[in-house]
Design an enzyme around this catalytic site. Structure first.
Site, PDB file in Angstrom:
ATOM      1  CB  SER A 169      -4.207  -9.022   3.013  1.00 14.77           C
ATOM      2  OG  SER A 169      -3.290 -10.100   3.098  1.00 14.77           O
ATOM      3  CE  LYS A 194      -1.732 -10.833   6.278  1.00 11.40           C
ATOM      4  NZ  LYS A 194      -1.439 -11.103   4.853  1.00 11.40           N
ATOM      5  CB  SER A 228      -1.006 -10.223   0.723  1.00 11.49           C
ATOM      6  OG  SER A 228      -2.355 -10.127   0.337  1.00 11.49           O
TER       7      SER A 228
END
Ligand SMILES: *[C@@H]1O[C@H](CO)[C@@H](O)[C@H](O)[C@H]1NC(C)=O
Ligand SMILES: *[C@@H]1O[C@H](CO)[C@@H](O)[C@H](O)[C@H]1NC(C)=O
Length: 531
Positions: free
Chosen positions: A205, A124, A229
């Site tokens: 997210s 990420k 997330s």
């Protein structure tokens, strides 16, 4: 912004939009097309949907090299990423790293026996890499910054021989900048798209981490979670996510929200792959010393792989809370109906279900949860300012700088942008004051009298929740959770089933998640249009 606005943001789960029948017909057609295009990959070895142990076997049998694996993924990213926007940057050195892995394997180097050796991974974009990739959380404010070193988890990935294929897209700043921005949107990569049903929220997210593995743009990925997330995007994109116990994986070098809640964990197509990744990244890191030292006692001798065992559900006590928000199903009949068949499968495979659990004193516990956003705003400002100070070079050195940058940038670029209301709210805080202390005390109380009490009094191995509905309970207490694909609704939108447990219960949760996955094998690759 009101605190309840942020709560609504954190608990955002709109997985239920309804596309027209025509789209459903198209999806079936595309499944047929996908199956026929898969056959073209050659009879030797099909990379799509292959697990890490299958890839390692193919390496050993000389049916596959890391270089050809990386070439395949780069080709897929070029083809699919303009549609799904799950990858923000591809590592220009990935092919070189792959060649080196192939050479190490040929030379039978000790490192080549590690589970992740030669395996491409996307991390990420809030996880620092000290290489030619940028680390930006999707924001232009970070584009010209230079990180001091690899994040702790990236250091461990490199030690285990994994190939950093690139950075996965995300909800900008892990969704802590704007409560109006949709899940999976950031200024650099724009809006990520759910590969199953384009009109359905891909959730955040860690949107790109989930979509990239779902669409076979990479073997495995890393996400981060503060509240939901990892669990929510995994559920929404039909993949497996592990949100580890706080501190089991290092947060050093991760653009922070709250050291009290932030965790880094695997997002993968299978429980097996996720456990390989967890095995590689878990453990002590001197740059996140207090939390990682405390949690390292939970790591089983010899690692987690031995918990991928058949019959893992046998004798497990699983709790179901039907009637209370935060803990499970909240009397939602439609959702409960979807999960009844899963409850039966769990029972059939030897688990004992403790159903209709009561959360005693729920009315006293429920108001404590508001403390989460109060604490997060103050913690974010402190942690972010500390992170920014550590950067080697950076155009921004404080949250105030970032806010000013965003104001200037939005005017300069005239891009589609969203208000930075969460940043403004965080900037107003001034350390851990009286109200924050009360909020933190409340959260501890909520965990102790809520989740811990429920788990201990009923001697539960895990609490079963739909989608990622239990994420807040797990988040505020630093507890682990694993989500596994649970099926697809009538529109084709995926949903997961989540197993949450007490701190350090990863071995048990892995046995439960693997048991459920092997009994159901519900994951189907998304209906990708390759043409
Ligand atoms: C990192 O950002 C710079 C702009 O500052 C850009 O030129 C470069 O291509 C980016 N790196 C990658 C790997 O995309
Ligand atoms: C703490 O909990 C009480 C309820 O017990 C609530 O009234 C109060 O607003 C909470 N305070 C904070 C800061 O969250």
């Amino acid at each position: 912004m009101s605190a309840s606005g942020a709560v609504a943001l954190l608990y955002y789960h709109s997985l239920f939009s309804r596309p027209p029948l025509k789209m459903i017909a198209q999806i079936f057609l595309l499944i047929l097309l996908l199956q026929s295009s898969d056959a073209k990959e050659g009879s030797q070895f099909s990379i799509r949907e292959a697990t890490i142990p299958e890839i390692q076997t193919a390496f050993k049998q000389n049916k596959l090299t890391s270089k050809s694996l990386v070439e395949f993924y780069i080709h897929e990213i070029q083809k699919l990423n303009p549609i799904y926007r799950a990858v923000i940057e591809v590592n220009p050195d990935a092919l070189h790293e792959a060649q080196r892995a192939d050479e190490e394997r040929k030379a039978n180097a000790p490192k080549s026996r590690f589970g992740l050796h030669g395996i491409p991974i996307l991390v990420k974009d809030n996880i620092a890499t000290k290489d030619n990739l940028n680390t930006t959380a999707g924001s232009y404010a970070f584009l010209k910054s230079v990180v001091p070193r690899d994040a702790g988890v990236v250091e461990k990935l490199r030690e285990s021989g994994a190939i950093i294929l690139g950075k996965a897209s995300l909800s900008e700043w892990a969704h802590f900048r704007s409560s109006n921005a949709p899940s999976g949107w950031n200024a650099r990569a724009k809006q990520a798209v759910n590969p199953y049903v384009a009109t359905v929220d891909p959730c955040g997210s860690s949107t790109g981490s989930a979509i990239s593995v779902a669409t076979n743009m990479v073997t495995v990925s890393l996400g981060t979670e503060t509240d939901g997330s990892i669990l929510c995007p995994s559920s929404a994109n039909s993949v497996v996510g592990i949100k580890p116990t706080l501190g089991l994986t290092s947060r050093a070098g991760v653009i922070p929200i709250s050291p009290r809640q932030d965790t880094v964990g695997p997002i993968c197509r299978t429980v097996t792959d996720a456990v390989y990744v967890l095995d590689a990244i878990a453990g002590f890191d001197k740059n996140d010393a207090v939390a990682t030292k405390k949690a390292s006692k939970y790591i089983p001798e010899g690692g987690y792989l031995k918990h991928l065992k058949s019959g893992g559900l046998k004798g497990k006590r699983l709790g179901i809370v039907r009637a209370y928000p935060y803990f499970g199903f909240d009397n939602d009949i439609e959702t409960l109906n979807k999960f009844e068949k899963h409850f039966m499968i769990l029972r059939k495979n030897g688990a004992t279900l403790i159903d209709n659990l009561e959360v005693t004193n729920y009315d006293d516990i429920q108001p404590l949860f508001i403390g989460e956003v109060i604490a997060l705003f103050a913690e974010f400002k402190i942690a972010l300012n500390a992170y920014l100070k550590e950067l080697v070079t950076s155009p921004v050195r404080s949250l105030a700088d970032v806010i000013a940058f965003n104001e200037k940038f939005a005017n300069l670029e005239k891009i589609d942008d969203y208000p930075q209301d969460l940043f403004l709210e965080a900037e107003k805080t001034n350390g851990i004051g009286k109200i924050e202390k009360e909020a933190l005390k409340n959260l501890t109380k909520a965990s102790k009298n809520g989740f811990e009490k429920l788990m201990k009094e009923n001697k539960l191995d895990a609490l079963v929740t739909p989608y990622s509905y239990g994420s807040t309970v797990l988040a505020i207490g630093g507890y682990p959770g694993i989500t596994v694909p649970g099926g697809y609704d009538e529109n084709g939108a995926p949903y997961g089933i989540c197993f949450g447990g007490l701190k350090g219960s990863e071995p048990t949760l892995i046995e439960i998640a693997y048991g459920f996955e092997q009994a159901t094998k519900l994951r189907k690759p998304p209906p990708i249009n390759d043409h």
